[in-house]
Design an enzyme around this catalytic site. Sequence first.
Site, mmCIF file in Angstrom:
data_model
loop_
_atom_site.group_PDB
_atom_site.id
_atom_site.type_symbol
_atom_site.label_atom_id
_atom_site.label_comp_id
_atom_site.label_asym_id
_atom_site.label_seq_id
_atom_site.Cartn_x
_atom_site.Cartn_y
_atom_site.Cartn_z
ATOM 1 N N HIS A 106 -1.482 -1.641 -3.967
ATOM 2 C CA HIS A 106 -2.708 -1.269 -3.257
ATOM 3 C C HIS A 106 -2.838 0.246 -3.167
ATOM 4 C CE1 HIS A 106 -5.981 -2.374 -0.475
ATOM 5 N NE2 HIS A 106 -5.607 -1.337 0.267
ATOM 6 N N ASP A 146 -6.199 -6.580 5.056
ATOM 7 C CA ASP A 146 -5.625 -5.231 5.012
ATOM 8 C C ASP A 146 -5.590 -4.593 6.389
ATOM 9 O OD1 ASP A 146 -4.857 -2.664 4.321
ATOM 10 O OD2 ASP A 146 -6.678 -2.196 3.194
ATOM 11 N N GLY A 147 -4.377 -4.318 6.867
ATOM 12 C CA GLY A 147 -4.224 -3.527 8.072
ATOM 13 C C GLY A 147 -3.482 -4.234 9.192
ATOM 14 N N GLY A 148 -2.371 -3.645 9.608
ATOM 15 C CA GLY A 148 -1.652 -4.143 10.775
ATOM 16 C C GLY A 148 -0.833 -5.396 10.559
ATOM 17 N N GLY A 192 1.360 -1.739 4.284
ATOM 18 C CA GLY A 192 1.823 -0.375 4.040
ATOM 19 C C GLY A 192 3.078 -0.071 4.828
ATOM 20 N N SER A 193 2.908 0.160 6.138
ATOM 21 C CA SER A 193 4.045 0.612 6.944
ATOM 22 C C SER A 193 5.153 -0.434 7.050
ATOM 23 C CB SER A 193 3.573 1.054 8.334
ATOM 24 O OG SER A 193 2.714 0.108 8.898
ATOM 25 N N SER A 205 0.848 -1.198 0.000
ATOM 26 C CA SER A 205 0.000 0.000 0.000
ATOM 27 C C SER A 205 0.879 1.241 0.000
ATOM 28 C CB SER A 205 -0.887 0.004 1.246
ATOM 29 O OG SER A 205 -1.384 1.308 1.453
ATOM 30 N N ASP A 212 -5.052 3.278 -1.712
ATOM 31 C CA ASP A 212 -6.043 3.610 -0.690
ATOM 32 C C ASP A 212 -6.661 4.975 -0.950
ATOM 33 O OD1 ASP A 212 -6.062 1.417 1.223
ATOM 34 O OD2 ASP A 212 -3.948 1.934 1.577
ATOM 35 N N MET A 217 -12.396 3.950 -0.003
ATOM 36 C CA MET A 217 -12.967 4.229 1.316
ATOM 37 C C MET A 217 -13.704 5.554 1.196
ATOM 38 S SD MET A 217 -9.692 2.980 3.518
ATOM 39 C CE MET A 217 -8.628 2.999 2.062
ATOM 40 N N GLY A 240 -8.704 4.014 7.559
ATOM 41 C CA GLY A 240 -8.448 5.449 7.709
ATOM 42 C C GLY A 240 -6.979 5.793 7.833
ATOM 43 N N PHE A 241 -6.220 4.887 8.422
ATOM 44 C CA PHE A 241 -4.811 5.204 8.673
ATOM 45 C C PHE A 241 -3.931 3.972 8.531
ATOM 46 C CE2 PHE A 241 -7.586 7.915 11.149
ATOM 47 C CZ PHE A 241 -7.168 9.179 10.745
ATOM 48 N N GLY A 242 -2.686 4.221 8.165
ATOM 49 C CA GLY A 242 -1.692 3.160 8.179
ATOM 50 C C GLY A 242 -1.125 3.021 9.581
ATOM 51 N N GLY A 243 -0.385 1.957 9.817
ATOM 52 C CA GLY A 243 0.352 1.799 11.071
ATOM 53 C C GLY A 243 -0.471 1.460 12.297
ATOM 54 N N MET A 249 -9.291 7.734 0.188
ATOM 55 C CA MET A 249 -10.071 8.155 1.361
ATOM 56 C C MET A 249 -10.650 9.542 1.128
ATOM 57 S SD MET A 249 -7.524 6.966 4.407
ATOM 58 C CE MET A 249 -6.656 5.406 4.340
ATOM 59 N N MET A 271 -11.038 -6.156 6.359
ATOM 60 C CA MET A 271 -10.273 -5.097 7.037
ATOM 61 C C MET A 271 -9.881 -5.597 8.425
ATOM 62 S SD MET A 271 -9.867 -2.645 4.955
ATOM 63 C CE MET A 271 -8.918 -1.662 6.126
ATOM 64 N N HIS A 286 -8.704 0.485 -3.442
ATOM 65 C CA HIS A 286 -9.565 0.300 -2.266
ATOM 66 C C HIS A 286 -10.280 1.625 -1.993
ATOM 67 C CE1 HIS A 286 -9.484 -0.441 2.422
ATOM 68 N NE2 HIS A 286 -10.712 -0.407 1.937
#
Length: 215
Positions: free
Chosen positions: A30, A172-174, A194-195, A7, A32, A65, A139-142, A34, A134, A63
């Site tokens: 990816h 997706d996420g974390g 992402g991060s 991402s 994102d 959002m 809304g946010f990375g990390g 928003m 999800m 994606h």
Amino acid sequence: MVNFSPSILSADFSRLKEEIESVKDAKYLHLDIMDGRFVPNITYGPMVIEAIRPYSEQIFDTHLMIVEPEKYIEDFAKAGSDIITVHVEATDHVHRAIQMIKANGCKAGVTLNPATSLSTIENIIDDVDLILIMSVNPGFGGQNFIPQMLDKVKKLNQMIQKSKTETLIEIDGGINFNNIKEIVDAGVDIVVSGSAIFKGIPQENLNKFRKILEG
Ligand code: DX5
Ligand code: ZN
């Protein structure tokens, strides 16, 4: 085999072209999107996708959002998306949105926030190419991975097997080096990150993920 979808949300946007080139051996990219309404953050729009399209041969995994995604499906398709994924919470007419995505020549995905039940997609499972789980609130990375999402992935796998579709599962996420193994073992086809990829040297981080999975 699992594939990665880095991402670019966590990339350095002042050197976006180089950042994308550094993850070019991942099958997907990816994107994102928003709107500051569906999620409390604003990112970028079709213009950026169009600008980077010539620099990547990856499958562009967009994606959305955003609320009322139907309004923008054509724009994101024209900009160069290959897959467009909409949130079931963002429209009253998910099935119509899926049809619009396909009519615009893209693969169709649907995605569910962590608190949204799998029952919301029971009736459309045969119509979509991809289901994105999800594993953070969008809304946010990390952010931190929500562990209950492992069970959700397993249940979704059973639903897909029952319906005998070829639908792919994306998460997706974390996702990080410590939890990737159990997430992939739960049965996902595509991992968004992402991060963990863009913090440091992206190519090295991608390889580190792959090594962990090789055992
Ligand atoms: C979050 C986005 C994610 C985000 C993931 O709303 O949908 O794609 O970039 O970032 P990490 O991997 O840092 O959780
Ligand atoms: Zn995303």
